[in-house]
Design an enzyme around this catalytic site. Structure first.
Site, mmCIF file in Angstrom:
data_model
loop_
_atom_site.group_PDB
_atom_site.id
_atom_site.type_symbol
_atom_site.label_atom_id
_atom_site.label_comp_id
_atom_site.label_asym_id
_atom_site.label_seq_id
_atom_site.Cartn_x
_atom_site.Cartn_y
_atom_site.Cartn_z
ATOM 1 C CD GLU A 203 -2.421 -1.399 2.704
ATOM 2 O OE1 GLU A 203 -3.571 -1.830 2.769
ATOM 3 O OE2 GLU A 203 -1.734 -1.151 3.709
ATOM 4 C CG ASP B 127 -4.951 -4.355 8.381
ATOM 5 O OD1 ASP B 127 -5.160 -5.476 7.880
ATOM 6 O OD2 ASP B 127 -3.833 -4.000 8.790
#
Ligand code: NAD
Length: 354
Positions: free
Chosen positions: A64, A235
């Site tokens: 990410e 998450d």
């Protein structure tokens, strides 16, 4: 340092430098300062450019990029999440990041962020617990005793004054390591052989497990009135920790709804299920906990503003003399339009010294 004038050097905080900073400054001071810094930045929410992080998913995990900026500074973090990594001796989460000037676009700080992420994640959980948990909370359960766990425990101890911890992990060796690492911290640590046992007497629970699947770490029957839950291991899309029924009877608090609805435990709920943004609680716009019996859930996925705060904190520390090295990262010729001239000057220097 004797460097050619073509170089604009950028401070770099290596893993070794970060370890030295934590050692010199004291981990509890680091966590407490970060909690305050993150809270301060959440309170000035409108100042930030915000976007859900850019995630590249694979079967094994996710990579990410997490950018944000205010009108002065810009930061981004590169971070991965690979729950199977520990099976081959690698970490689940590693990270590094950059802080740059909005004015010039030049980087001002480059840093390792694996340790800094553990610090900021723990500081965020503690900051949220301070805002939402019953004031009298003394005992917390920590489910999942991997890399994040000691940081989570120390942050709850330093920021919230919680001093009794009940630990559970499916691998008892992880719990043993966590307890051994925290020896001498004047914290009560109890190894438990089941989640049920860990939850006994807990007023706060932090779930920080890692598994790329829909997990039910906490079932509805384990969650009693008044509990505050920090669910930080769910998450990613397809990676959750709480049974849906818990969410349905809790007040849910999130960092940035646009990101959490995709990545957090609330991905199990309808897209318009009501949630409260943390920043609204911190500024007093919305109430936090409204009764002693209420169940509060922090559906924490980690947001770029937390990394921004952490990098701002680190820049201050470096300015005050925390260890760093200067990195030759940016080509910066004396004549900014003569980039090619740098190559000529380099060849000239190289030939002279040959
Ligand atoms: P880790 O792999 O080092 O530790 C995870 C631990 O969870 C392991 O010890 C594992 O045995 C345990 N575990 C797995 N399934 C379990 C279960 N069913 N019951 C009890 N224990 C179980 O990972 P980590 O670096 O400690 O990270 C923990 C989680 O937190 C990860 O999912 C990671 O993605 C997440 N994380 C979130 C944030 C955030 O900002 N929200 C930041 C960092 C990490």
């Amino acid at each position: 340092m004797n460097v050619p004038s073509d170089k604009a050097l950028v401070p770099f905080v290596s893993v070794e430098d970060m370890l030295a900073l934590i050692h010199r400054h004291g981990i509890r001071n680091c966590l407490a300062e970060l909690a305050d810094m993150i809270e301060a930045d959440f309170k000035r929410w409108p100042a930030f450019d915000k976007t859900p992080r850019v995630a590249s998913h694979s079967k094994a995990g996710v990579i990410e990029l997490m950018p944000t900026s205010d009108s002065v500074d810009y930061t981004f973090k590169f971070v991965n999440g690979h729950p199977s990594n520990t099976k081959v001796g690698l970490q689940t989460v590693t990270a590094f990041g950059v802080l740059a000037s909005v004015e010039t676009g030049y980087p001002e700080l480059f840093s390792e962020m694996t340790l800094l992420t553990a610090l900021r994640t723990a500081a965020t959980s503690a900051m949220v617990t301070r805002a939402l948990a019953p004031r009298t909370a003394q005992t917390a359960a920590i489910i999942g005793n991997g890399a994040q766990s000691e940081f989570q425990i120390l942050a709850l101890a330093s920021v919230c004054g919680i001093n009794e911890f009940r630990l559970f992990d499916i691998e008892s060796s992880a719990t043993r390591r966590c307890i051994a690492n925290l020896e001498g911290q004047s914290i009560g640590l109890t190894a438990c052989s089941s989640i049920e046992e860990a939850m006994q007497g807990a007023e706060v629970v932090t779930t920080c497990t890692a598994d790329k699947s829909y997990q039910t770490i906490l079932t509805d029957n384990l969650v009693g009135a008044g509990l505050h839950i920090n669910a930080i291991g769910g998450d990613c899309p397809g990676k959750t920790e709480l049974h849906r029924d818990i969410l349905l009877r809790s007040e849910i608090f999130v960092e940035y709804p646009e990101q959490t609805r995709v990545e957090g435990d609330i991905q199990q709920l309808d897209p318009d299920h009501p949630v409260t943004e943390l920043r609204q609680v911190l500024t007093g716009e919305q109430p936090g906990r409204t009764s002693v019996d209420q169940i509060t859930v922090f559906d924490g996925v980690g947001f770029a503003v937390e990394d921004f705060s952490a990098m701002r904190w680190l820049r201050e520390k470096v300015a005050q003399g925390a260890p760093s090295e200067m990195l030759d990262l940016i080509a910066d010729p004396d004549d900014p339009r003569d980039l090619f001239g740098m190559t000529k000057r380099f060849i000239h220097r190289a030939e002279q010294t040959a």
